[in-house]
Design a protein around this motif. Sequence first.
Motif, PDB file in Angstrom:
ATOM      1  N   GLU A   1       0.837  -1.208   0.000  1.00 12.66           N
ATOM      2  CA  GLU A   1       0.000   0.000   0.000  1.00 12.66           C
ATOM      3  C   GLU A   1       0.872   1.258   0.000  1.00 12.66           C
ATOM      4  O   GLU A   1       0.580   2.218  -0.719  1.00 12.66           O
ATOM      5  CB  GLU A   1      -0.940  -0.029   1.215  1.00 12.66           C
ATOM      6  CG  GLU A   1      -2.005   1.032   1.197  1.00 12.66           C
ATOM      7  CD  GLU A   1      -2.951   0.971   0.006  1.00 12.66           C
ATOM      8  OE1 GLU A   1      -3.614   1.997  -0.255  1.00 12.66           O
ATOM      9  OE2 GLU A   1      -3.035  -0.072  -0.683  1.00 12.66           O
ATOM     10  N   VAL A   2       1.980   1.242   0.753  1.00 13.48           N
ATOM     11  CA  VAL A   2       2.912   2.374   0.740  1.00 13.48           C
ATOM     12  C   VAL A   2       3.500   2.543  -0.658  1.00 13.48           C
ATOM     13  O   VAL A   2       3.574   3.658  -1.195  1.00 13.48           O
ATOM     14  CB  VAL A   2       4.031   2.187   1.794  1.00 13.48           C
ATOM     15  CG1 VAL A   2       5.158   3.184   1.593  1.00 13.48           C
ATOM     16  CG2 VAL A   2       3.447   2.298   3.194  1.00 13.48           C
ATOM     17  N   GLU A   3       3.926   1.434  -1.285  1.00  8.25           N
ATOM     18  CA  GLU A   3       4.451   1.487  -2.657  1.00  8.25           C
ATOM     19  C   GLU A   3       3.421   2.090  -3.607  1.00  8.25           C
ATOM     20  O   GLU A   3       3.731   2.928  -4.439  1.00  8.25           O
ATOM     21  CB  GLU A   3       4.787   0.064  -3.148  1.00  8.25           C
ATOM     22  CG  GLU A   3       6.232  -0.319  -2.988  1.00  8.25           C
ATOM     23  CD  GLU A   3       6.519  -1.676  -3.611  1.00  8.25           C
ATOM     24  OE1 GLU A   3       5.867  -2.081  -4.600  1.00  8.25           O
ATOM     25  OE2 GLU A   3       7.449  -2.338  -3.110  1.00  8.25           O
ATOM     26  N   ARG A   4       2.164   1.640  -3.486  1.00  3.50           N
ATOM     27  CA  ARG A   4       1.108   2.120  -4.368  1.00  3.50           C
ATOM     28  C   ARG A   4       0.898   3.619  -4.176  1.00  3.50           C
ATOM     29  O   ARG A   4       0.807   4.385  -5.157  1.00  3.50           O
ATOM     30  CB  ARG A   4      -0.185   1.360  -4.101  1.00  3.50           C
ATOM     31  CG  ARG A   4      -1.318   1.690  -5.104  1.00  3.50           C
ATOM     32  CD  ARG A   4      -2.641   1.069  -4.696  1.00  3.50           C
ATOM     33  NE  ARG A   4      -3.210   1.650  -3.488  1.00  3.50           N
ATOM     34  CZ  ARG A   4      -3.771   2.862  -3.411  1.00  3.50           C
ATOM     35  NH1 ARG A   4      -3.837   3.657  -4.485  1.00  3.50           N
ATOM     36  NH2 ARG A   4      -4.268   3.311  -2.268  1.00  3.50           N
TER      37      ARG A   4
ATOM     38  N   LEU B   1       3.014   5.864  -2.946  1.00  2.64           N
ATOM     39  CA  LEU B   1       4.188   6.601  -3.420  1.00  2.64           C
ATOM     40  C   LEU B   1       4.176   6.715  -4.949  1.00  2.64           C
ATOM     41  O   LEU B   1       4.467   7.781  -5.513  1.00  2.64           O
ATOM     42  CB  LEU B   1       5.490   5.920  -2.962  1.00  2.64           C
ATOM     43  CG  LEU B   1       5.830   6.070  -1.489  1.00  2.64           C
ATOM     44  CD1 LEU B   1       7.017   5.186  -1.125  1.00  2.64           C
ATOM     45  CD2 LEU B   1       6.112   7.529  -1.144  1.00  2.64           C
ATOM     46  N   ALA B   2       3.826   5.633  -5.619  1.00  3.76           N
ATOM     47  CA  ALA B   2       3.765   5.662  -7.082  1.00  3.76           C
ATOM     48  C   ALA B   2       2.677   6.624  -7.548  1.00  3.76           C
ATOM     49  O   ALA B   2       2.873   7.392  -8.501  1.00  3.76           O
ATOM     50  CB  ALA B   2       3.492   4.254  -7.619  1.00  3.76           C
ATOM     51  N   GLU B   3       1.550   6.590  -6.845  1.00  2.00           N
ATOM     52  CA  GLU B   3       0.415   7.474  -7.175  1.00  2.00           C
ATOM     53  C   GLU B   3       0.823   8.946  -7.017  1.00  2.00           C
ATOM     54  O   GLU B   3       0.437   9.802  -7.829  1.00  2.00           O
ATOM     55  CB  GLU B   3      -0.746   7.125  -6.243  1.00  2.00           C
ATOM     56  CG  GLU B   3      -2.105   7.523  -6.718  1.00  2.00           C
ATOM     57  CD  GLU B   3      -3.166   7.009  -5.738  1.00  2.00           C
ATOM     58  OE1 GLU B   3      -3.413   7.706  -4.734  1.00  2.00           O
ATOM     59  OE2 GLU B   3      -3.707   5.918  -5.995  1.00  2.00           O
ATOM     60  N   ALA B   4       1.599   9.235  -5.974  1.00  2.00           N
ATOM     61  CA  ALA B   4       2.013  10.611  -5.687  1.00  2.00           C
ATOM     62  C   ALA B   4       3.258  11.001  -6.472  1.00  2.00           C
ATOM     63  O   ALA B   4       3.700  12.145  -6.404  1.00  2.00           O
ATOM     64  CB  ALA B   4       2.267  10.771  -4.195  1.00  2.00           C
ATOM     65  N   GLU B   5       3.806  10.057  -7.236  1.00  2.00           N
ATOM     66  CA  GLU B   5       5.046  10.252  -7.988  1.00  2.00           C
ATOM     67  C   GLU B   5       6.166  10.759  -7.096  1.00  2.00           C
ATOM     68  O   GLU B   5       6.877  11.699  -7.409  1.00  2.00           O
ATOM     69  CB  GLU B   5       4.805  11.174  -9.186  1.00  2.00           C
ATOM     70  CG  GLU B   5       3.836  10.582 -10.174  1.00  2.00           C
ATOM     71  CD  GLU B   5       3.542  11.518 -11.349  1.00  2.00           C
ATOM     72  OE1 GLU B   5       4.188  12.572 -11.456  1.00  2.00           O
ATOM     73  OE2 GLU B   5       2.644  11.174 -12.110  1.00  2.00           O
TER      74      GLU B   5
END
Length: 181
Positions: free
Chosen positions: A172-175, A177-181
């Motif tokens: 969820e943290v990875e997701r 972070l990717a979403e927030a670039e």
Amino acid sequence: SGGRAKLAYRELGVRELRVNQANDRHGEVGSEDLAIAELFRLHDGQMRNLAADIASVGAVYDPPLVMPGDDDFVVFDGNRRITCLKLLLNPARAPTAELRNYFQELRGSAENSVPEHLTCQVEEDRNLIDNILFRRHTGSQRGVGQLGWNDRAKLNFVERTGQGGGFNVAAEVERLLAEAE
């Protein structure tokens, strides 16, 4: 010898299989019943979970590795699975009254029938059996043995199949972070 596996698979009755009284998990004991008791002494929680899983799905997916004996087949890999099957089929064989009740209840609530026969890998060469056990049970051996899945591989499996889920904080943290670039 101990070279090439014949990969001889046979359908065998659970009654034809003998829990190994010299299982490497516990060392030599005097009988099959003592071997069964030792597996519960050493791995009670895991044994109960395995039995519940077998009762729930009505199957054993990984064929036990066995060697022909005088009038039966000695289990070299799969002793926990075979023990659980034997006790699901005959709860009276459980080593304690509490376990007899547990297996009686499990059998009564089994969603599927408990298999009385299963596919086994039958090998006659003890050196070959030891070579197979080495590759299955002594870790990855720098790639020779089975490699466990890392967290990413486990997550990929859960996402692909929906099995064994639960909330994965790291994913969820990875997701996020990717979403927030």
